[in-house]
Design an enzyme around this catalytic site. Structure first.
Site, PDB file in Angstrom:
ATOM      1  N   ARG A  63      12.478 -45.804 -28.094  1.00 49.98           N
ATOM      2  CA  ARG A  63      13.191 -44.687 -27.849  1.00 49.98           C
ATOM      3  C   ARG A  63      12.980 -43.290 -28.555  1.00 49.98           C
ATOM      4  O   ARG A  63      12.755 -42.483 -28.161  1.00 49.98           O
ATOM      5  CB  ARG A  63      14.458 -44.916 -27.731  1.00 49.98           C
ATOM      6  CG  ARG A  63      15.599 -43.974 -27.431  1.00 49.98           C
ATOM      7  CD  ARG A  63      17.012 -43.977 -27.220  1.00 49.98           C
ATOM      8  NE  ARG A  63      17.938 -42.919 -27.118  1.00 49.98           N
ATOM      9  CZ  ARG A  63      18.807 -42.378 -28.000  1.00 49.98           C
ATOM     10  NH1 ARG A  63      18.939 -43.142 -28.986  1.00 49.98           N
ATOM     11  NH2 ARG A  63      19.595 -41.465 -27.855  1.00 49.98           N
TER      12      ARG A  63
ATOM     13  N   HIS B 219      11.400 -40.058 -26.826  1.00 53.00           N
ATOM     14  CA  HIS B 219      12.064 -38.797 -26.749  1.00 53.00           C
ATOM     15  C   HIS B 219      11.294 -37.896 -27.648  1.00 53.00           C
ATOM     16  O   HIS B 219      11.474 -36.357 -27.414  1.00 53.00           O
ATOM     17  CB  HIS B 219      13.473 -39.033 -27.436  1.00 53.00           C
ATOM     18  CG  HIS B 219      14.446 -39.678 -26.350  1.00 53.00           C
ATOM     19  ND1 HIS B 219      15.967 -39.237 -26.539  1.00 53.00           N
ATOM     20  CD2 HIS B 219      14.072 -40.427 -25.303  1.00 53.00           C
ATOM     21  CE1 HIS B 219      16.343 -40.101 -25.463  1.00 53.00           C
ATOM     22  NE2 HIS B 219      15.509 -40.759 -24.918  1.00 53.00           N
TER      23      HIS B 219
ATOM     24  N   HIS C  82      13.092 -49.522 -19.555  1.00 54.49           N
ATOM     25  CA  HIS C  82      14.400 -49.730 -19.401  1.00 54.49           C
ATOM     26  C   HIS C  82      14.729 -51.353 -19.483  1.00 54.49           C
ATOM     27  O   HIS C  82      15.748 -51.903 -19.481  1.00 54.49           O
ATOM     28  CB  HIS C  82      15.217 -49.106 -18.466  1.00 54.49           C
ATOM     29  CG  HIS C  82      15.595 -47.782 -18.832  1.00 54.49           C
ATOM     30  ND1 HIS C  82      16.170 -46.759 -17.554  1.00 54.49           N
ATOM     31  CD2 HIS C  82      15.620 -47.087 -19.673  1.00 54.49           C
ATOM     32  CE1 HIS C  82      16.409 -45.701 -18.384  1.00 54.49           C
ATOM     33  NE2 HIS C  82      15.876 -45.756 -19.468  1.00 54.49           N
TER      34      HIS C  82
ATOM     35  N   TRP D  51      19.969 -53.174 -19.827  1.00 54.81           N
ATOM     36  CA  TRP D  51      19.446 -53.295 -18.535  1.00 54.81           C
ATOM     37  C   TRP D  51      19.384 -54.702 -17.747  1.00 54.81           C
ATOM     38  O   TRP D  51      19.379 -54.945 -16.593  1.00 54.81           O
ATOM     39  CB  TRP D  51      18.432 -52.350 -18.429  1.00 54.81           C
ATOM     40  CG  TRP D  51      18.736 -50.806 -18.382  1.00 54.81           C
ATOM     41  CD1 TRP D  51      18.820 -49.894 -17.103  1.00 54.81           C
ATOM     42  CD2 TRP D  51      18.903 -49.986 -19.462  1.00 54.81           C
ATOM     43  NE1 TRP D  51      19.173 -48.594 -17.598  1.00 54.81           N
ATOM     44  CE2 TRP D  51      19.108 -48.772 -18.870  1.00 54.81           C
ATOM     45  CE3 TRP D  51      18.447 -50.219 -20.667  1.00 54.81           C
ATOM     46  CZ2 TRP D  51      19.228 -47.517 -19.835  1.00 54.81           C
ATOM     47  CZ3 TRP D  51      18.775 -49.238 -21.637  1.00 54.81           C
ATOM     48  CH2 TRP D  51      19.005 -47.869 -21.189  1.00 54.81           C
TER      49      TRP D  51
ATOM     50  N   ASP E 182      18.208 -44.756 -12.658  1.00 52.85           N
ATOM     51  CA  ASP E 182      17.698 -46.117 -12.290  1.00 52.85           C
ATOM     52  C   ASP E 182      17.738 -46.329 -10.743  1.00 52.85           C
ATOM     53  O   ASP E 182      16.597 -46.757 -10.111  1.00 52.85           O
ATOM     54  CB  ASP E 182      18.183 -47.183 -13.106  1.00 52.85           C
ATOM     55  CG  ASP E 182      18.263 -46.987 -14.624  1.00 52.85           C
ATOM     56  OD1 ASP E 182      17.079 -46.610 -15.107  1.00 52.85           O
ATOM     57  OD2 ASP E 182      19.081 -47.096 -15.439  1.00 52.85           O
TER      58      ASP E 182
END
Length: 456
Positions: free
Chosen positions: A178, A182, A312, A328, A380
Site C-alpha cells: 500500500r 500510494h 486487494h 477482501w 470493488d
C-alpha cells in the site's frame, strides 16, 4: 607466443581472457550449486496452499497459510543471500583478475596494438571497480525488508487487533504494498506532478492526506533499511519495498528500475513538479466513473484498472485508517486471483453492524460476505457492475497466470510514472554513469599509451 602482428596480439589476448572468463564461469556454477541447491530442494517440498485452503476461513487453514508464507519467505531470503554472496565475490574478484592480466600484458606485450589492448583492460578494471564501489546493495536491502515482513514483532498498530504483527495492524507485506501504491498513485499526466519521485509522502500535507492514513507506520518500518543503506533514496526504497512485498506473498516478479531522488522538504504543487494535492487516490465508496477518473488521469486503461485492483487480494481495511473494516479475502497475506473469484461468486450485501453495534453506512458504506468475515468496497463491486470492467474480472478469475502477468506490467508502470532518471532493470542503478566514471579514472593512462602508439 609471437607478437609480430595485431592479429596475433588479439588472438593471444582473447585466449587469455577466455581462460579467465571460463574460470569465472566455472566458479559461478560451482558456487551457485553449493549455495542454492539446498534451498532449491527445500522449495520443491513447499506446495502452494490449494484453492480450498485459500478460500477457507477456519483457524486451522489460517495457521497453515501463515506457515506456508514463512517457508516461502525463508527460501526467498536464502536465495537472496546466496546470490548476494555470489554477486559480491564475483564483483570483487573481477577487478583483481583483470588487473593481474593487465600487469602480465604490460610485461609481455611490447607492440603498439598490445598497449592499446592493455589500456582497454585497465579501463575495464577501473569501470568495474567504480561500479562495485558505488552500487547499492539491493540484495542486502531485500533481505532486511523480508525480515521486517516476516517478524511478527514488527510494530504496526491499529484498534482492530488484526493478526499478523504486533499491535493489531495486520500483515506487514500488504502494508508495504500500500505504501508503494500510494506513493506512485498520485501522478497526473496533464499537470505533470505527483508520483513516486521525491518521496514527498514523508512531509505534510501529503503525509496527512486521508488516503495515506496509517502509512507513517510503514515508513517507520523501513527506517532501519535506510540507515544501513543510505545510498538508496527514500523514493526508491518505498517502491522497492512494495516489489519485495508482492513477491514475498507469492505474487509475480515485479520489474524495478532505481534512480529516483528525494526532495528536501514540502512544497505546494505549483512550486514543485513532484508534489501533489489531496484527492488523487481512489475513494472506496464511489462507482465506475470515479475509478476511470482516477486511473485515466495517470494514463491507465480499463484492463489495467482491473489488474491493479487485484492487489486487494491482500491486506485489509482498518476502522482507524480508511474507516472501513475487514479483509477482501480469507488469505490476506497471499497474493492470488482469489479476489476476482470472490467478487463473482459471493453474495455481497450492505454492512449493517460491527461487533454488536450499528455500522455507520452513511459515512463508510461497504459490503460484506454472508459469513460477515470479508468485505468489498463499492469501487470493488464497480468492477463486476460495469460491462467493460467485468470481462477482465472473469478472465483473471479463470486464469491466475494472466492476472500475474498483467498485474506485474501495470504495477511497474505505476511505480515509474513521472520518473525521468531511472536506470536499468536491475538491483543497481546508473550503470552507464559508473562505467563512464571508470573510463574517466583510466583516461590519463589510456591517453599516455595512445601517445606512445602514435609516436611510433
Amino acid at each position: 607466443l609471437p607478437h609480430t602482428s595485431t592479429l596475433s596480439c588479439i588472438s593471444y589476448t582473447s585466449f587469455l581472457y577466455t581462460i579467465v572468463y571460463s574460470r569465472l564461469l566455472l566458479y559461478m556454477c560451482v558456487y551457485n550449486c553449493c549455495s542454492c541447491t539446498p534451498y532449491y530442494f527445500f522449495f520443491l517440498m513447499i506446495r502452494r496452499p490449494p484453492r480450498s485452503t485459500l478460500s477457507s476461513s477456519s483457524a486451522a487453514s489460517d495457521v497453515y497459510k501463515r506457515q506456508y508464507q514463512r517457508r516461502v519467505r525463508g527460501v526467498s531470503a536464502g536465495f537472496s543471500m546466496a546470490f548476494a554472496r555470489l554477486s559480491a565475490s564475483i564483483s570483487r574478484a573481477m577487478p583483481r583478475v583483470l588487473a593481474a592480466g593487465s600487469r602480465i600484458g604490460s610485461r609481455t606485450m611490447n607492440t603498439s596494438s598490445s598497449k592499446v589492448l592493455f589500456a582497454a583492460s585497465v579501463a575495464t578494471t577501473a569501470s568495474l571497480s567504480v561500479s562495485h564501489a558505488a552500487a547499492p546493495d539491493w540484495a542486502g536491502a531485500r533481505a532486511m525488508i523480508e525480515e521486517i515482513i516476516d517478524n511478527e514483532n514488527t510494530y504496526n498498530p491499529s484498534v482492530d487487533n488484526a493478526p499478523g504483527c504486533l499491535a493489531g495492524g495486520g500483515d506487514i507485506a500488504p502494508c508495504l504494498l500500500r505504501l508503494a501504491w500510494h506513493c506512485a498513485g498520485t501522478w497526473d499526466k496533464d499537470a505533470q506532478n505527483g508520483g513516486s519521485e521525491g518521496a514527498t509522502m514523508r512531509f505534510s500535507p501529503e503525509a496527512d492526506h486521508g488516503g495515506n492514513a496509517g502509512l507513517g507506520w510503514a515508513r517507520n518500518m523501513l527506517e532501519p533499511v535506510k540507515a544501513k543503506y543510505p545510498e538508496i533514496s527514500y523514493a526508491d526504497l518505498y517502491v522497492f519495498a512494495g516489489k519485495v512485498a508482492i513477491e514475498s506473498m507469492g505474487g509475480p516478479e515485479i520489474g524495478f528500475k532505481p534512480g529516483r531522488s528525494d526532495v528536501d522538504g514540502p512544497a505546494p504543487p505549483a512550486k514543485g513538479s513532484v508534489h501533489s494535492p489531496d484527492g488523487r487516490l481512489p475513494d472506496g465508496d464511489k462507482g465506475p466513473q470515479h475509478l476511470r477518473d482516477i486511473f485515466y488521469r495517470m494514463g491507465f486503461n480499463d484492463q489495467e484498472i482491473v489488474a491493479l485492483s487485484g492487489a486487494h487480494a491482500t491486506g485489509r481495511c482498518h476502522t482507524d485508517r480508511s474507516g472501513f473494516w475487514g479483509p477482501w479475502t480469507y488469505s490476506p497475506s497471499t497474493f492470488s486471483n482469489e479476489y476476482y473469484r470472490l467478487l463473482l461468486e459471493e453474495k455481497w450485501t450492505p454492512k449493517k453492524d460491527h461487533d454488536g453495534k450499528p455500522w455507520n453506512g452513511d459515512s463508510n458504506p461497504q459490503l460484506e460476505s454472508p459469513d460477515k468475515k470479508l468485505m468489498m468496497l463499492y469501487t470493488d463491486m464497480a468492477l463486476v457492475q460495469d460491462p467493460k470492467f467485468k470481462p477482465w474480472v472473469e478472465k483473471y478469475a479463470a486464469n491466475e497466470d494472466l492476472f500475474f502477468k498483467d498485474f506485474a506490467s501495470a504495477f511497474q508502470k505505476l511505480s515509474e510514472l513521472g520518473c525521468k532518471s531511472l536506470g536499468s532493470s536491475s538491483g543497481g542503478s546508473g550503470m552507464d554513469t559508473k562505467v563512464a566514471a571508470g573510463m574517466a579514472v583510466a583516461a590519463p593512462l589510456i591517453g599516455g599509451l595512445i601517445k606512445q602508439v602514435v609516436g611510433k
